[in-house]
Write a protein that holds these residues in place. Structure first.
Motif, short mmCIF file in Angstrom:
data_model
loop_
_atom_site.label_atom_id
_atom_site.label_comp_id
_atom_site.label_asym_id
_atom_site.label_seq_id
_atom_site.Cartn_x
_atom_site.Cartn_y
_atom_site.Cartn_z
N SER A 105 0.83 -1.20 0.00
CA SER A 105 0.00 0.00 0.00
C SER A 105 0.87 1.26 0.00
N GLU A 106 1.89 1.26 0.84
CA GLU A 106 2.78 2.41 0.89
C GLU A 106 3.54 2.58 -0.42
N ASP A 107 3.95 1.47 -1.03
CA ASP A 107 4.65 1.54 -2.31
C ASP A 107 3.73 2.12 -3.39
N ARG A 108 2.47 1.68 -3.39
CA ARG A 108 1.53 2.19 -4.38
C ARG A 108 1.27 3.68 -4.16
N LEU A 109 1.19 4.09 -2.89
CA LEU A 109 0.96 5.50 -2.58
C LEU A 109 2.14 6.35 -3.05
N ALA A 167 4.14 9.73 -9.72
CA ALA A 167 3.61 9.81 -11.08
C ALA A 167 2.79 11.08 -11.30
N THR A 168 2.15 11.58 -10.26
CA THR A 168 1.27 12.75 -10.41
C THR A 168 1.95 14.06 -10.05
N ALA A 169 3.23 14.03 -9.74
CA ALA A 169 3.93 15.24 -9.29
C ALA A 169 3.86 16.35 -10.34
N ILE A 205 -8.01 9.39 -3.95
CA ILE A 205 -7.18 8.28 -4.42
C ILE A 205 -6.02 8.04 -3.46
N ARG A 206 -5.38 9.11 -3.01
CA ARG A 206 -4.28 8.93 -2.05
C ARG A 206 -4.79 8.30 -0.76
N MET A 207 -5.97 8.71 -0.32
CA MET A 207 -6.53 8.13 0.90
C MET A 207 -6.83 6.65 0.72
N SER A 208 -7.34 6.27 -0.45
CA SER A 208 -7.65 4.85 -0.70
C SER A 208 -6.39 4.00 -0.79
#
Length: 252
Positions: A6-10, A16-18, A66-69
């Protein structure tokens, strides 16, 4: 194992969105500023700016969700990102509409810290300038048209923002509306540390230059001495090598 994923995906999502989020933030400030700087704008363009403003704001809300999920502990995520949530939700109220700009500044700041790593002075100076420009826009939107307000143009708003963030406070310009005073409070709180660091860095730079100028000519620094020692060792090695070749080579 699941929490690590989960942390890696976050982290992957944030990386990617920076750039897209930063570009959206700049566009957000532009479409917010245009109608303020051009009050005679054609209604069609004004409606287009307002629609773009709302669309980008909605994208910011979606990105937060999305970040929260993706977070391992969603409750902890909300607690640690309460400010992000506040600047997304509170601008629904008309008196707090200027908080939309804080969301754009938050996104820019989140990625600018990483991009200017090791160049803290550049980051602080750029952040200070951006805050002054944005605060001028926000207070002008709040004050323009108010009968008792003396901030009716962007140059006047910039002058007020500079005086406020530097704590000079001449008192010639001041907000009369609730929204304008809230912008002033945010500028005072957010600007004190930035201005303190900027003036401290400038003072340190001046002191260093004066110290360098007053240093007696011919005084070697540690770096000079270290460089000289390296050259001496290199010369000694070459001389030793030449001597060894002289002793080993047979006479002609």
């Amino acid at each position: 194992m699941t929490s690590d994923r989960s942390e890696d995906r976050l982290r992957a999502w944030e990386h990617a969105t920076a750039y897209p989020l930063t570009a959206l933030s700049v566009l957000f400030i532009a479409v917010y500023a245009w109608p303020i700087l051009d009050p005679e704008m054609h209604p069609l363009w004004r409606h287009l700016c307002e629609a773009t403003d709302l669309a980008i704001w909605a994208l910011f809300c979606i990105e937060y969700l999305i970040r929260m999920s993706l977070a391992r502990d969603r409750r902890r995520f909300i607690r640690s990102h309460w400010f992000d949530l506040a600047v997304l939700v509170l601008p629904v109220l008309r008196p707090l509409r200027a908080l939309r700009l804080l969301n754009a500044l938050r996104v820019i700041n989140r990625h600018a810290v990483a991009w200017t790593r090791g160049r803290l002075a550049v980051y602080v100076i750029a952040a200070t300038i951006l805050i002054v420009l944005v605060a001028g826009l926000a207070v002008l939107e709040a004050e323009r048209g108010h009968p008792d307000s003396n901030i009716q143009s962007y140059p006047a708003a910039l002058w007020w923002a500079v005086c406020t963030i530097t704590t000079v406070g001449y008192g010639d310009l001041y907000p009369e509306t609730l929204e304008g005073r809230m912008v002033a409070v945010a500028l005072m709180i957010g600007g004190l540390g930035l201005i303190g660091f900027t003036t401290g860095s400038l003072a340190s730079w001046i002191v260093d230059r004066i110290s360098d100028a007053e240093r007696p000519a011919g005084t070697a620094t540690r770096a000079d001495v270290a460089l000289l020692l390296r050259e001496i060792r290199k010369l000694q090695a070459e001389v030793s090598d030449l001597k060894s070749r002289t002793h080993t080579d047979p006479d002609p």
